[in-house]
Design a protein around this motif. Structure first.
Motif, short mmCIF file in Angstrom:
data_model
loop_
_atom_site.label_atom_id
_atom_site.label_comp_id
_atom_site.label_asym_id
_atom_site.label_seq_id
_atom_site.Cartn_x
_atom_site.Cartn_y
_atom_site.Cartn_z
N ASP A 35 0.79 -1.23 0.00
CA ASP A 35 0.00 0.00 0.00
C ASP A 35 0.82 1.27 0.00
O ASP A 35 0.26 2.36 0.14
CB ASP A 35 -0.93 0.00 1.22
CG ASP A 35 -1.88 -1.17 1.21
OD1 ASP A 35 -2.43 -1.47 0.13
OD2 ASP A 35 -2.08 -1.79 2.27
N GLY A 36 2.14 1.17 -0.16
CA GLY A 36 2.96 2.37 -0.20
C GLY A 36 3.04 3.03 1.16
O GLY A 36 3.15 2.37 2.20
N LEU A 37 2.97 4.36 1.19
CA LEU A 37 3.06 5.11 2.44
C LEU A 37 1.71 5.11 3.15
O LEU A 37 0.69 5.51 2.57
CB LEU A 37 3.48 6.55 2.15
CG LEU A 37 4.97 6.89 2.18
CD1 LEU A 37 5.17 8.36 1.84
CD2 LEU A 37 5.59 6.57 3.52
N THR A 156 -3.02 5.67 -13.24
CA THR A 156 -3.67 5.70 -11.93
C THR A 156 -5.13 5.27 -12.04
O THR A 156 -5.64 4.53 -11.18
CB THR A 156 -3.58 7.12 -11.33
OG1 THR A 156 -2.20 7.47 -11.17
CG2 THR A 156 -4.29 7.18 -9.99
N LEU A 157 -5.81 5.72 -13.11
CA LEU A 157 -7.19 5.31 -13.32
C LEU A 157 -7.29 3.80 -13.51
O LEU A 157 -8.19 3.16 -12.95
CB LEU A 157 -7.76 6.04 -14.54
CG LEU A 157 -9.21 5.69 -14.91
CD1 LEU A 157 -10.15 6.03 -13.77
CD2 LEU A 157 -9.62 6.42 -16.19
N ALA A 162 -8.60 -1.55 -11.44
CA ALA A 162 -8.17 -2.90 -11.09
C ALA A 162 -8.47 -3.21 -9.63
O ALA A 162 -8.87 -4.33 -9.29
CB ALA A 162 -6.68 -3.06 -11.37
N GLN A 163 -8.31 -2.22 -8.76
CA GLN A 163 -8.60 -2.43 -7.33
C GLN A 163 -10.08 -2.71 -7.11
O GLN A 163 -10.45 -3.56 -6.30
CB GLN A 163 -8.17 -1.21 -6.53
CG GLN A 163 -6.66 -1.04 -6.43
CD GLN A 163 -6.25 0.27 -5.80
OE1 GLN A 163 -7.10 1.05 -5.35
NE2 GLN A 163 -4.96 0.54 -5.75
N LEU A 165 -12.12 -4.05 -9.35
CA LEU A 165 -12.38 -5.39 -9.87
C LEU A 165 -11.87 -6.47 -8.91
O LEU A 165 -12.51 -7.50 -8.73
CB LEU A 165 -11.72 -5.56 -11.25
CG LEU A 165 -12.33 -4.73 -12.38
CD1 LEU A 165 -11.50 -4.88 -13.65
CD2 LEU A 165 -13.78 -5.16 -12.64
N GLU A 166 -10.71 -6.21 -8.28
CA GLU A 166 -10.18 -7.17 -7.31
C GLU A 166 -11.11 -7.32 -6.12
O GLU A 166 -11.32 -8.43 -5.61
CB GLU A 166 -8.79 -6.74 -6.86
CG GLU A 166 -7.71 -6.90 -7.93
CD GLU A 166 -6.41 -6.25 -7.55
OE1 GLU A 166 -6.35 -5.66 -6.44
OE2 GLU A 166 -5.46 -6.30 -8.35
N LYS A 167 -11.69 -6.20 -5.66
CA LYS A 167 -12.63 -6.27 -4.55
C LYS A 167 -13.89 -7.03 -4.94
O LYS A 167 -14.41 -7.84 -4.16
CB LYS A 167 -12.98 -4.86 -4.07
CG LYS A 167 -11.83 -4.15 -3.37
CD LYS A 167 -12.25 -2.76 -2.91
CE LYS A 167 -11.10 -2.05 -2.21
NZ LYS A 167 -11.48 -0.66 -1.80
N LEU A 168 -14.38 -6.77 -6.17
CA LEU A 168 -15.56 -7.49 -6.64
C LEU A 168 -15.28 -8.98 -6.74
O LEU A 168 -16.11 -9.81 -6.37
CB LEU A 168 -16.00 -6.93 -8.00
CG LEU A 168 -16.60 -5.52 -7.99
CD1 LEU A 168 -16.83 -5.04 -9.42
CD2 LEU A 168 -17.91 -5.50 -7.21
N ALA A 169 -14.09 -9.32 -7.27
CA ALA A 169 -13.72 -10.73 -7.39
C ALA A 169 -13.60 -11.38 -6.02
O ALA A 169 -14.03 -12.52 -5.81
CB ALA A 169 -12.41 -10.88 -8.17
N ALA A 170 -13.01 -10.66 -5.05
CA ALA A 170 -12.87 -11.19 -3.70
C ALA A 170 -14.24 -11.42 -3.07
O ALA A 170 -14.47 -12.44 -2.41
CB ALA A 170 -12.03 -10.25 -2.84
N ASN A 171 -15.16 -10.47 -3.29
CA ASN A 171 -16.51 -10.64 -2.76
C ASN A 171 -17.21 -11.83 -3.40
O ASN A 171 -17.93 -12.58 -2.73
CB ASN A 171 -17.32 -9.36 -3.00
CG ASN A 171 -16.86 -8.20 -2.14
OD1 ASN A 171 -16.22 -8.41 -1.11
ND2 ASN A 171 -17.16 -6.99 -2.55
#
Length: 327
Positions: A35-37, A156-157, A162-163, A165-171
């Protein structure tokens, strides 16, 4: 040869090493690999420090801070606020000719990750360090500032998309696990939930499928699909391109037809969920490896639902000795 508008630099031409001291009242930030800083207080673990604010390094919006020992692994972050970081970090202050968001994207590329590793020094990989002077020597090519800003905004967009979509896939995976847990309950779980829903009943797999059913009749032209073990993937995909004559494979091989289900008998294929719901067989008929079980749905349950159960890790763990819960 560089594209028009691109120039070669050293990273030291694009960044200065900010060495300003932190001050009381600023949040303490930490670099994470993912997650960076982030705010150190949000890490959920004890992070006490004996250092005073003045012994920390100041970081400002647009700065990039990196962990000298883990930069080659991607341990850096672009700051969106003013804060302070450990003196073990390096703080990069962008010059006027670089967009820090563009450079942050560039630092994540495989080529830059390799260069960050190559310019780090240490006796072993767990002791590699990248100090500012070595970071500053790394070559890089960049376009004009306006192009950097456009590219950074676009990337960045895509990252944000992608984030999502990753959350949707995780759900979706969580929902699927919950359904499989209900379809393959333990006796204790069934006892605790059976009173809560009258729409579910406990049945056995053998009640809804026939195991190794009768052989289909020979097609008029005698052509059938043949499926060796490697023709069926662990994701349920089937390569039906192998075509044989019925009389060549009807002895010694299990038979099946469109709509049947295959399940691997042997390990590790069974544990890995190798199997499929069959469709598009030549003349609707096939034969295959003796290492497959053939299951024919009796029409009581949607075959695609059975296929999901058979290919799931919970099913491989239960083997076929436990009952299945179905609608």
């Amino acid at each position: 040869m560089l594209n028009d508008g691109w120039r070669e630099y050293r990273l030291g031409d694009l960044f200065d090493n900010r060495k300003e001291r932190g001050r009381a009242g600023l949040p303490t930030l930490s670099v994470t690999m993912k997650d960076g800083l982030v705010d150190r207080d949000d890490l959920g673990r004890k992070q006490d420090s004996a250092l005073s604010p003045a012994e920390h390094l100041l970081v400002k919006p647009g700065d990039i801070a990196y962990n000298t020992m883990r930069m080659w692994q991607g341990a850096f972050g672009l700051s969106d606020r003013e804060g302070m970081v450990s003196p073990a970090y390096v703080v990069l202050k962008p010059r006027a000719n670089i967009d820090p968001a563009f450079l942050a994207q560039l630092l994540r590329t495989p080529r830059m990750r390799h260069l960050l590793w190559a310019y780090s020094y240490g006796l072993t990989e767990d002791r590699l360090r990248l100090y500012f002077d070595d970071f500053a020597a790394i070559p890089v090519a960049t376009p004009r500032l306006e192009a950097q800003q456009r590219m950074a905004a676009g990337m960045t967009l895509w990252d944000e998309s992608a984030q999502v979509l990753e959350k949707l896939a995780a759900n979706a995976r969580a929902e699927k696990r919950a359904l499989l847990h209900r379809l393959l309950p333990t006796p204790t779980h069934h006892a605790s939930t059976s009173k809560q829903s009258k729409d579910w009943q406990l049945i056995r797999l053998g009640d809804v499928v026939d195991l190794n059913p009768r052989r289909p009749e020979i097609p008029d032209d005698g052509r059938v699909t043949f499926l060796p073990m490697e023709a069926v993937s662990e994701q349920g995909r089937v390569d039906t391109s192998r075509v044989r004559q019925y009389h060549e494979v009807c002895i010694g091989h299990p038979s099946f037809r469109d709509g049947d289900l295959l399940v691997a008998k042997i390990t590790p294929c069974f544990e890995n969920g190798k199997g499929a719901l069959l469709a598009n067989l030549t003349n609707g008929v096939g034969f295959g490896s003796t290492e497959f079980h053939v299951l024919r749905p009796k029409g009581m349950i949607e075959p695609r639902l059975i296929a999901q159960v058979l290919g799931s890790p919970p099913f491989s763990r239960t083997l076929t000795r436990r009952p299945i819960k179905a609608m």
